[in-house]
Scaffold this motif. Sequence first.
Motif, short mmCIF file in Angstrom:
data_model
loop_
_atom_site.label_atom_id
_atom_site.label_comp_id
_atom_site.label_asym_id
_atom_site.label_seq_id
_atom_site.Cartn_x
_atom_site.Cartn_y
_atom_site.Cartn_z
N ALA A 73 -74.38 52.24 4.79
CA ALA A 73 -74.35 53.58 4.21
C ALA A 73 -74.43 53.52 2.69
N VAL A 74 -75.31 54.35 2.12
CA VAL A 74 -75.47 54.46 0.67
C VAL A 74 -75.30 55.92 0.30
N ARG A 75 -74.36 56.22 -0.59
CA ARG A 75 -74.10 57.60 -0.98
C ARG A 75 -75.33 58.21 -1.65
N ASP A 76 -75.76 59.34 -1.15
CA ASP A 76 -76.88 60.07 -1.70
C ASP A 76 -76.39 61.13 -2.68
N ASN A 77 -75.70 62.15 -2.20
CA ASN A 77 -75.15 63.17 -3.09
C ASN A 77 -74.07 63.97 -2.39
N CYS A 78 -73.40 64.81 -3.15
CA CYS A 78 -72.41 65.74 -2.63
C CYS A 78 -72.69 67.11 -3.24
N GLY A 79 -72.44 68.15 -2.47
CA GLY A 79 -72.66 69.50 -2.96
C GLY A 79 -71.84 70.50 -2.18
N ASP A 80 -71.81 71.72 -2.70
CA ASP A 80 -71.04 72.80 -2.08
C ASP A 80 -71.97 73.87 -1.55
N ALA A 81 -71.61 74.43 -0.42
CA ALA A 81 -72.27 75.61 0.13
C ALA A 81 -71.25 76.74 0.13
N THR A 82 -71.56 77.81 -0.56
CA THR A 82 -70.61 78.91 -0.72
C THR A 82 -71.27 80.24 -0.34
N GLY A 83 -70.43 81.22 -0.05
CA GLY A 83 -70.96 82.54 0.27
C GLY A 83 -69.97 83.37 1.06
N GLY A 84 -70.46 84.50 1.56
CA GLY A 84 -69.61 85.43 2.29
C GLY A 84 -69.61 85.18 3.78
N SER A 116 -78.45 70.55 -3.81
CA SER A 116 -78.15 69.54 -4.84
C SER A 116 -79.26 68.51 -4.83
N PRO A 117 -79.55 67.94 -5.99
CA PRO A 117 -80.64 66.95 -6.07
C PRO A 117 -80.23 65.62 -5.44
N SER A 118 -81.18 64.97 -4.81
CA SER A 118 -80.94 63.65 -4.25
C SER A 118 -80.81 62.64 -5.38
N THR A 119 -79.87 61.72 -5.24
CA THR A 119 -79.73 60.65 -6.23
C THR A 119 -80.52 59.41 -5.83
N LEU A 120 -81.07 59.41 -4.60
CA LEU A 120 -81.85 58.26 -4.14
C LEU A 120 -83.34 58.50 -4.25
N LEU A 121 -83.75 59.75 -4.15
CA LEU A 121 -85.17 60.09 -4.20
C LEU A 121 -85.40 61.08 -5.32
N ALA A 122 -86.05 60.65 -6.37
CA ALA A 122 -86.30 61.53 -7.51
C ALA A 122 -87.23 62.67 -7.11
#
Length: 253
Positions: A73-84, A116-122
């Motif tokens: 496993a290689v960390r790609d990214n983290c992000g939040d999904a928000t809304g109602g 969120s942008p990928s940190t593995l694939l530009a």
Amino acid sequence: MKKFLLGTVGLIALGISAPASAADLAARPYTKAPPMVAAIYDWSGFYVGANGGYGSSRKCFDSVGFVGFPTAAVRDNCGDATGGLAGGQIGYRWQSASWVFGLEAQGDWADLKGSSPSTLLAGVTEHVKINGIGLFTGQVGYAWNNVLFYVKGGAAVVGDHYRTSFTAGDVLISSASETRWGGTVGAGLEFGFAPNWSVGFEYDHLFMGSRDLAFSGPLAPPPVLPVERIHQDVDMATIRVNYRFGGPIVAKY
């Protein structure tokens, strides 16, 4: 003269006997005032209601290779999904002294989105969305008459959708969907403002764990299916209104 004296004596006798006759009248019986009645709110019974509020989901992606070709496993990214979110609930409660116990099912339409942008694939962006949330929980609460505080816990289910695209032009690369089960804990405060109506606030945290998911799409056709290990938690805060069937109060002397 004799007649005058007899008449005078008769008038005096009549005056003396009149008060005695009034005193002989029966006294009006005393009626004790009824005791005070204390109305105690009873939370027992079936109820239905509606809720609405806000949700936030934290998702982290780890790349774990391709279908049939796993890698570390290689960390790609983290992000939040928000809304109602908005939906309804149905349940049953029963009260013993000041303790209240219950079971509830809740379903919500959701529009929690993020990217969120990928940190593995530009030049690649990963998009996430939750379009539905369900909770199946038990409750334990304590009531101060028409005010109820409770904690809850049980199972949770969410509907997830993911896609990856080129950042420029938002051109689709691949996508995936899943229905994920996990657990939930929460707490709420509810106020009975009318005989069968209550309003409250509730917070829930969903532990959705991690799961490996294969992506497919125009630029990721079989057998080249990238696999992402997706970690997910959800927080949701809602305002709830409930209508309870049955008698609303118990009167005690």
